[in-house]
Design a protein around this motif. Structure first.
Motif, PDB file in Angstrom:
ATOM      1  N   VAL A 489       0.589  -1.205   0.001  1.00  0.00           N
ATOM      2  CA  VAL A 489       0.018  -0.088  -0.030  1.00  0.00           C
ATOM      3  C   VAL A 489       0.967   1.444  -0.185  1.00  0.00           C
ATOM      4  CG1 VAL A 489      -1.702   1.515   1.451  1.00  0.00           C
ATOM      5  CG2 VAL A 489      -2.070  -0.892   0.881  1.00  0.00           C
ATOM      6  N   LYS A 490       2.005   1.305   0.773  1.00  0.00           N
ATOM      7  CA  LYS A 490       2.920   2.086   1.002  1.00  0.00           C
ATOM      8  C   LYS A 490       3.533   2.643  -0.488  1.00  0.00           C
ATOM      9  CE  LYS A 490       3.834   4.710   3.895  1.00  0.00           C
ATOM     10  NZ  LYS A 490       3.273   5.930   4.229  1.00  0.00           N
ATOM     11  N   ILE A 491       3.899   1.489  -0.944  1.00  0.00           N
ATOM     12  CA  ILE A 491       4.680   1.620  -2.396  1.00  0.00           C
ATOM     13  C   ILE A 491       3.934   2.144  -3.468  1.00  0.00           C
ATOM     14  CG2 ILE A 491       5.681   0.220  -4.152  1.00  0.00           C
ATOM     15  CD1 ILE A 491       6.888  -1.599  -2.291  1.00  0.00           C
ATOM     16  N   VAL A 492       2.599   1.489  -3.603  1.00  0.00           N
ATOM     17  CA  VAL A 492       1.738   2.179  -4.419  1.00  0.00           C
ATOM     18  C   VAL A 492       0.978   3.589  -4.247  1.00  0.00           C
ATOM     19  CG1 VAL A 492      -0.862   1.842  -5.070  1.00  0.00           C
ATOM     20  CG2 VAL A 492       0.602  -0.171  -4.963  1.00  0.00           C
ATOM     21  N   SER A 493       1.132   3.720  -2.952  1.00  0.00           N
ATOM     22  CA  SER A 493       0.722   5.232  -2.559  1.00  0.00           C
ATOM     23  C   SER A 493       1.882   6.045  -3.074  1.00  0.00           C
ATOM     24  CB  SER A 493       0.402   5.276  -0.958  1.00  0.00           C
ATOM     25  OG  SER A 493       0.330   6.478  -0.764  1.00  0.00           O
ATOM     26  N   SER A 494       3.035   5.719  -2.820  1.00  0.00           N
ATOM     27  CA  SER A 494       4.196   6.618  -3.013  1.00  0.00           C
ATOM     28  C   SER A 494       4.530   6.825  -4.763  1.00  0.00           C
ATOM     29  CB  SER A 494       5.763   5.758  -2.595  1.00  0.00           C
ATOM     30  OG  SER A 494       5.626   5.828  -1.229  1.00  0.00           O
ATOM     31  N   PHE A 495       4.179   5.426  -5.211  1.00  0.00           N
ATOM     32  CA  PHE A 495       4.162   5.779  -6.948  1.00  0.00           C
ATOM     33  C   PHE A 495       3.169   6.611  -7.281  1.00  0.00           C
ATOM     34  CE2 PHE A 495       6.985   1.786  -7.040  1.00  0.00           C
ATOM     35  CZ  PHE A 495       8.056   2.477  -8.108  1.00  0.00           C
ATOM     36  N   ARG A 496       1.952   6.403  -6.751  1.00  0.00           N
ATOM     37  CA  ARG A 496       0.742   7.225  -7.063  1.00  0.00           C
ATOM     38  C   ARG A 496       1.165   8.691  -7.064  1.00  0.00           C
ATOM     39  NH1 ARG A 496      -3.779   9.307  -4.600  1.00  0.00           N
ATOM     40  NH2 ARG A 496      -5.412   9.619  -5.902  1.00  0.00           N
ATOM     41  N   TYR A 497       1.800   8.871  -5.530  1.00  0.00           N
ATOM     42  CA  TYR A 497       2.029  10.327  -5.391  1.00  0.00           C
ATOM     43  C   TYR A 497       3.061  11.105  -6.357  1.00  0.00           C
ATOM     44  CZ  TYR A 497       4.255  14.283  -3.052  1.00  0.00           C
ATOM     45  OH  TYR A 497       4.606  15.674  -2.502  1.00  0.00           O
ATOM     46  N   ILE A 498       4.143  10.024  -6.807  1.00  0.00           N
ATOM     47  CA  ILE A 498       5.263  10.578  -7.720  1.00  0.00           C
ATOM     48  C   ILE A 498       4.412  10.850  -9.024  1.00  0.00           C
ATOM     49  CG2 ILE A 498       7.063   9.900  -9.022  1.00  0.00           C
ATOM     50  CD1 ILE A 498       7.937   8.261  -6.480  1.00  0.00           C
ATOM     51  N   PHE A 499       3.606   9.709  -9.445  1.00  0.00           N
ATOM     52  CA  PHE A 499       2.915   9.957 -10.720  1.00  0.00           C
ATOM     53  C   PHE A 499       2.143  11.271 -11.020  1.00  0.00           C
ATOM     54  CE2 PHE A 499      -0.798   9.050 -13.597  1.00  0.00           C
ATOM     55  CZ  PHE A 499      -0.369   8.885 -14.809  1.00  0.00           C
ATOM     56  N   VAL A 500       1.293  11.281  -9.748  1.00  0.00           N
ATOM     57  CA  VAL A 500       0.350  12.456  -9.572  1.00  0.00           C
ATOM     58  C   VAL A 500       1.203  13.779  -9.772  1.00  0.00           C
ATOM     59  CG1 VAL A 500      -1.214  13.827  -8.344  1.00  0.00           C
ATOM     60  CG2 VAL A 500      -1.483  11.363  -8.592  1.00  0.00           C
ATOM     61  N   SER A 501       2.232  13.906  -9.033  1.00  0.00           N
ATOM     62  CA  SER A 501       3.310  15.271  -8.998  1.00  0.00           C
ATOM     63  C   SER A 501       3.863  15.366 -10.286  1.00  0.00           C
ATOM     64  CB  SER A 501       4.248  14.784  -7.892  1.00  0.00           C
ATOM     65  OG  SER A 501       3.895  14.875  -6.660  1.00  0.00           O
ATOM     66  N   CYS A 502       4.293  14.481 -11.032  1.00  0.00           N
ATOM     67  CA  CYS A 502       4.904  14.366 -12.401  1.00  0.00           C
ATOM     68  C   CYS A 502       3.886  14.924 -13.428  1.00  0.00           C
ATOM     69  CB  CYS A 502       5.411  13.087 -12.944  1.00  0.00           C
ATOM     70  SG  CYS A 502       6.849  12.582 -11.913  1.00  0.00           S
ATOM     71  N   LEU A 503       2.541  14.163 -13.235  1.00  0.00           N
ATOM     72  CA  LEU A 503       1.520  14.701 -14.146  1.00  0.00           C
ATOM     73  C   LEU A 503       1.050  16.155 -13.723  1.00  0.00           C
ATOM     74  CD1 LEU A 503      -0.406  13.782 -16.297  1.00  0.00           C
ATOM     75  CD2 LEU A 503      -2.117  13.313 -14.436  1.00  0.00           C
ATOM     76  N   HIS A 504       1.081  16.507 -12.745  1.00  0.00           N
ATOM     77  CA  HIS A 504       0.914  18.009 -12.191  1.00  0.00           C
ATOM     78  C   HIS A 504       1.984  19.082 -12.850  1.00  0.00           C
ATOM     79  CE1 HIS A 504      -0.682  21.453  -9.904  1.00  0.00           C
ATOM     80  NE2 HIS A 504       0.431  21.518  -9.336  1.00  0.00           N
ATOM     81  N   PHE A 505       3.179  18.405 -12.480  1.00  0.00           N
ATOM     82  CA  PHE A 505       4.408  19.221 -13.079  1.00  0.00           C
ATOM     83  C   PHE A 505       4.306  19.361 -14.590  1.00  0.00           C
ATOM     84  CE2 PHE A 505       8.639  19.554 -14.820  1.00  0.00           C
ATOM     85  CZ  PHE A 505       8.997  20.821 -14.158  1.00  0.00           C
ATOM     86  N   SER A 506       4.105  18.465 -15.216  1.00  0.00           N
ATOM     87  CA  SER A 506       3.917  18.315 -16.687  1.00  0.00           C
ATOM     88  C   SER A 506       2.882  19.520 -17.245  1.00  0.00           C
ATOM     89  CB  SER A 506       3.666  17.200 -17.233  1.00  0.00           C
ATOM     90  OG  SER A 506       3.522  17.166 -18.737  1.00  0.00           O
ATOM     91  N   THR A 507       1.552  19.466 -16.561  1.00  0.00           N
ATOM     92  CA  THR A 507       0.364  20.176 -16.844  1.00  0.00           C
ATOM     93  C   THR A 507       0.983  21.639 -16.791  1.00  0.00           C
ATOM     94  OG1 THR A 507      -1.158  18.668 -16.200  1.00  0.00           O
ATOM     95  CG2 THR A 507      -1.941  20.785 -16.229  1.00  0.00           C
ATOM     96  N   VAL A 508       1.301  22.065 -15.395  1.00  0.00           N
ATOM     97  CA  VAL A 508       1.955  23.222 -15.068  1.00  0.00           C
ATOM     98  C   VAL A 508       2.855  23.873 -16.337  1.00  0.00           C
ATOM     99  CG1 VAL A 508       2.958  24.763 -13.548  1.00  0.00           C
ATOM    100  CG2 VAL A 508       1.345  23.267 -12.765  1.00  0.00           C
ATOM    101  N   LYS A 509       3.864  23.210 -16.666  1.00  0.00           N
ATOM    102  CA  LYS A 509       4.842  23.631 -17.498  1.00  0.00           C
ATOM    103  C   LYS A 509       4.260  23.719 -19.046  1.00  0.00           C
ATOM    104  CE  LYS A 509       9.225  22.032 -19.303  1.00  0.00           C
ATOM    105  NZ  LYS A 509      10.402  20.734 -19.245  1.00  0.00           N
ATOM    106  N   ARG A 510       3.203  22.915 -19.403  1.00  0.00           N
ATOM    107  CA  ARG A 510       2.489  23.268 -20.730  1.00  0.00           C
ATOM    108  C   ARG A 510       2.074  24.585 -20.521  1.00  0.00           C
ATOM    109  NH1 ARG A 510       1.409  17.820 -20.747  1.00  0.00           N
ATOM    110  NH2 ARG A 510      -0.887  18.115 -20.081  1.00  0.00           N
ATOM    111  N   LYS A 511       1.178  24.924 -19.390  1.00  0.00           N
ATOM    112  CA  LYS A 511       0.380  26.006 -19.336  1.00  0.00           C
ATOM    113  C   LYS A 511       1.438  27.436 -19.602  1.00  0.00           C
ATOM    114  CE  LYS A 511      -3.548  24.601 -16.888  1.00  0.00           C
ATOM    115  NZ  LYS A 511      -4.314  24.512 -15.581  1.00  0.00           N
ATOM    116  N   ILE A 512       2.833  27.425 -18.767  1.00  0.00           N
ATOM    117  CA  ILE A 512       3.616  28.235 -18.845  1.00  0.00           C
ATOM    118  C   ILE A 512       3.951  28.513 -20.337  1.00  0.00           C
ATOM    119  CG2 ILE A 512       5.898  28.991 -18.009  1.00  0.00           C
ATOM    120  CD1 ILE A 512       5.329  27.510 -15.404  1.00  0.00           C
ATOM    121  N   GLN A 513       4.309  27.384 -20.990  1.00  0.00           N
ATOM    122  CA  GLN A 513       4.745  27.677 -22.326  1.00  0.00           C
ATOM    123  C   GLN A 513       3.601  28.170 -23.289  1.00  0.00           C
ATOM    124  OE1 GLN A 513       6.098  23.649 -23.594  1.00  0.00           O
ATOM    125  NE2 GLN A 513       8.076  23.986 -22.636  1.00  0.00           N
TER     126      GLN A 513
END
Length: 513
Positions: A489-513
């Motif tokens: 559960v912790k591993i899945v939760s961590s991967f989910r957090y990283i995935f969500v963070s990366c997705l969020h970062f990618s979305t923000v980066k596209r908006k800036i561009q």
């Protein structure tokens, strides 16, 4: 030739042993189960002292008996039969009362002058003690004489005793001897059996006054009774291995299957004439030694007699003490009957019994169908077990009517399948590599040869409760599963957090561009 005789005699003397047998229960059925063992051991040259409530007084045997028949008075005062009936639905209360009566009986018997002389004689010795295991106070004899002991029982052991000696216990597959059901149980019966076993197990740890009684008669520095129980070398139980289908430990020996049966003897002249003269045959009726026919309610006695009056058969009724009133002409009342020889008579058509273990075996081996009317303790279980195998018909004494009683008698007499089943069951029981008596004698002498049988001690006796039931292993495995699940559960939760963070970062980066 003379030299060979002398040598064989000396060898026999060297191999002979001094054995103490102790059967405290004031009940003939408990005593008769072990008489063949005492007699056979005595015939083989062993010197026996037997403490018994029913001495045989046979001067031809190398056997000394200590008569404790006065215990019957205590047994009668305790009204044990009435209490077994009244308290059968209150197992804890019944168990404690039976233990209390056992303690009083043992205390009384140990006060016998001959037993006291035995205990106080410093030069007295025994190589082996054979003791009825239902009365563990008497195990102190083995401690007093510093010798191994063999436990014996004339009937199936209660489940808590199976537990104490290390036999596997499963409340669903093998309900307690006091519970009147077996085979495929209903849900309610399974619940009842589990609760009953658990209550009896806990109750077996509750101390009463047994250790004080041991100290009073055997002196101080005696081990606790439970420790003495665990020192048994062998356990001989008078159950038929052909029908007692349960897993057993290495030191448990089933010695039933007609062990108590004697050779055929001629009937007394009056009985022989009565049996031979029965045109349509004889029905034999006995409620055994513990359930007294005279104590059966008068209305039930009348029901029996009214039914017998309507039958064409002669009835032989073993009736203790006072005879009933208004006995029909076809009914013969006797205070004592040679039961085994009566059942062997060709004119016997049916046996009406309370369901004692020995009585059912005698009927089966004589090929006589049975009407079982159980009253107390193990009788319901015994009757139910044999009736489900086709030996006869089981009747509930509380629902008995003249019509149902008469119908059951006529059914077992007129339908040949019951007699055929008795023949089949007797053949099955006899088809064993050794008789019960041969097994009992062989293992007794094994224990004598080796001064005990520690190599047959079941290792589960030395296991803590939590190890036997795998509580620590199950707990450990459950813990591993929880840790694994939590880690996943912790591993899945961590991967989910990283995935969500990366997705969020990618979305923000596209908006800036």
């Amino acid at each position: 030739m003379k030299l060979l005789v002398i040598i064989s005699t000396l060898v026999g003397l060297c191999e002979s042993a001094r054995i103490l047998g102790v059967v405290p229960t004031p009940s003939f059925s408990h005593q008769v189960a072990f008489r063949p063992l005492w007699r056979e051991l005595a015939k083989r040259g062993h010197d026996l002292v037997v403490i018994t409530t029913d001495p045989e007084n046979d001067p031809t045997l190398n056997l000394t008996e200590i008569d404790i028949s006065s215990a019957y008075e205590l047994w009668a005062e305790a009204e044990i039969v009435r209490l077994l009936e009244e308290l059968k639905y209150q197992p804890l209360k019944l168990s404690n009362h039976i233990k209390w009566v056992s303690f009083q009986v043992c205390d009384h018997e140990l006060g016998n002058p001959k037993i006291q002389a035995l205990l106080k004689n410093e030069s007295e010795y025994f190589d082996l003690v054979i003791v009825e295991f239902l009365h563990p106070i008497m195990l102190a004899f083995a401690e007093r004489f510093h010798c191994p002991h063999i436990g014996v029982a004339s009937m199936e052991l209660p489940t808590f005793l199976h537990n104490i000696i290390g036999n596997p216990v499963h409340p669903i597959a093998h309900p307690d001897v006091m519970l009147p059901f077996e085979g495929e149980l209903t849900f309610f019966q399974r619940v009842m059996s589990c609760v009953f076993n658990f209550m009896m197990y806990l109750n077996s740890f509750i101390p009463m006054e047994e250790d004080q009684i041991v100290e009073r008669h055997f002196g101080k520095n005696m081990p606790p009774i439970r420790d003495m129980m665990l020192k048994f070398s062998m356990m001989f139980v008078n159950v038929d291995p052909a029908f007692n289908l349960r897993p057993l430990g290495p030191a448990f020996v089933s010695i039933g299957g007609g062990t108590h049966l004697g050779s055929a003897k001629p009937l007394p002249k009056n009985l022989q004439e009565y049996m031979d003269g029965a045109e349509y045959g004889v029905i034999y009726f006995s409620l055994g030694t513990n359930v007294k026919s005279s104590l059966v309610p008068p209305e039930m006695q009348k029901l029996f007699l009214d039914t017998f009056k309507e039958l064409p058969y002669r009835i032989l009724w073993k009736f203790d003490e006072h005879n009933p009133q208004d006995v029909p002409a076809n009914v013969k009342i006797m205070n004592w009957v040679p039961q085994q020889d009566i059942l062997r008579h060709s004119k016997v058509k049916a046996f009406i019994t309370q369901g004692g273990l020995q009585s059912l075996e005698e009927a089966m081996f004589s090929h006589v169908p049975v009407i079982g009317i159980p009253f107390i303790y193990d009788q319901e279980k015994n009757v139910h077990k044999m009736m489900t195998r086709g030996l006869g018909i089981e009747l509930d004494k509380n629902k008995l009517t003249k019509e149902s009683f008469k119908a059951a008698i006529l059914e077992v007499i007129n339908n040949p399948r019951y007699k055929e089943k008795a023949v089949e069951l007797a053949k099955l029981s006899r088809d064993q590599p050794m008789t019960g008596l041969e097994k009992a004698v062989w293992w007794t002498e094994y224990v004598l040869r080796h001064r005990g049988a520690p190599n047959f001690r079941n290792p589960v006796l030395d296991m803590p409760f939590y190890q036997y039931y795998l509580i620590d292993v199950i707990g450990f495995l459950i813990g591993l599963i929880i840790i694994f699940w939590f880690t996943c559960v912790k591993i899945v939760s961590s991967f989910r957090y990283i995935f969500v963070s990366c997705l969020h970062f990618s979305t923000v980066k596209r908006k800036i561009q």
